[in-house]
Design a protein around this motif. Sequence first.
Motif, PDB file in Angstrom:
ATOM      1  N   GLU A   1      -6.084   0.832  -4.650  1.00  0.00           N
ATOM      2  CA  GLU A   1      -5.271   0.350  -5.513  1.00  0.00           C
ATOM      3  C   GLU A   1      -5.718   0.832  -7.169  1.00  0.00           C
ATOM      4  OE1 GLU A   1      -2.596  -1.089  -5.387  1.00  0.00           O
ATOM      5  OE2 GLU A   1      -2.511  -2.919  -3.883  1.00  0.00           O
TER       6      GLU A   1
ATOM      7  N   PHE B   1       1.387  -6.091  -7.403  1.00  0.00           N
ATOM      8  CA  PHE B   1       0.957  -5.655  -6.243  1.00  0.00           C
ATOM      9  C   PHE B   1       0.976  -6.610  -4.979  1.00  0.00           C
ATOM     10  CE2 PHE B   1      -2.269  -8.377  -8.159  1.00  0.00           C
ATOM     11  CZ  PHE B   1      -2.954  -9.106  -7.116  1.00  0.00           C
TER      12      PHE B   1
ATOM     13  N   HIS C   1      -2.947   2.961  -8.655  1.00  0.00           N
ATOM     14  CA  HIS C   1      -2.050   2.012  -8.822  1.00  0.00           C
ATOM     15  C   HIS C   1      -2.181   1.209  -9.973  1.00  0.00           C
ATOM     16  CE1 HIS C   1       0.881  -1.230  -7.155  1.00  0.00           C
ATOM     17  NE2 HIS C   1       1.471  -0.650  -8.157  1.00  0.00           N
TER      18      HIS C   1
END
Length: 396
Positions: free
Chosen positions: A69, A44, A72
């Motif tokens: 996030e 990330f 993800h």
Amino acid sequence: MIGPIPPSERAQRARQAFEFAGPDLRGLVLFDDQFIQYYSGFVFIPTERPVALIITREGQRVLFVPRLEHEHARETGQAEEVCSYPEFPGERHPLQLLHEHLQRLGLAPGPVGVDHDGYPPVMGYSGPALSEGVSVRRVSTALDHQMALKSPHELSLIRESARWAAHAHRLLQRYTRPGLTEGEVEARATREATQAMQAALGPGFRSHNRWINGAVALYRGQIGPNSALPHAININAAFQPGDNLVTGASAGVWGYLSELERTMFLGEPTPEQRRYFQHMLALQDLALEHLGPGRTCAGVDRAVRAYCEREDLTEHWRHHVGHSLGQRIHESPFLDIGETAVLEPGMVLSVEPGLYVPGLGGFRHSDTVLITAQGVEWLTNYPRALDALVIPIEEA
């Protein structure tokens, strides 16, 4: 086909981390994106929104991420649990919520091992120390030691990186011509090398490296007299006959990289350029002679400094001999006179002693090597001798 670090290896790293960090710790709380990637595979871009990885003694990994996030992290990370908070700074600060997760996991009041006492200042972040709610102990050095000992799979990725770095560098050397600018030569070499690497490694391949995306070859502004600046930046200089050139090449391969650097000349070098080049080559050879299992990092740097003193070159010395690398572009241990570490099999290091002469230029080769039980294995493979690194003007 070469692939990423398997989930089983990352899970094993998490369990083994306590062998390095200490058996009395209840858990680990890591904020550095490179540690998070190393143990969980989650890649990330760090922002002001805190991200943390919690590791329990049983090897359970919990990713703590902002809401944006969450998907993800679930899709690409390999943690057993992903928990998220709404936003930073939010109605309740994310670090307060992180403390609650530590209590839920039985890690409070600690001690827990940390790389930072709270999320570090990134893009304007501010917040409380983690130690305000739990006892902490810094374990970065211990975890860096674990990261320095490369597995067979890690080594395969670094070898692949070295192969594509050499390809990118060959293109850089081939395309360098008087009158062209460093920007256009770098762009052409990097574009073609990256396209070739992506085609060879298949549609599912990813670089997954924060510093290097694709196969890259650069001058970074080290052209002509400006090459005497070890960490120059791109100035988009136009190449001229007689230029002293210092290069850099690497490739990101599933999160791992290598380092290849060369000193080249546009046209026949002067006697002075030749003299410093041969000294630089002797320094690198000397450093390599002092590498091996059981040898000290300090000893390598000390030998190079002694040569510089004997040959009256100390005023042109600027930095230590090298550093470990792999997932990060710079890792520890460092080949430096102040480094106490002893070299061990599995460590991968750059070897890059340099000389920098104001008004003339810089002289630095860098190669990536592996410490083995028997000695040293070269991972980069590119000509080092002067004749192979002179770009003839008539062919340029």
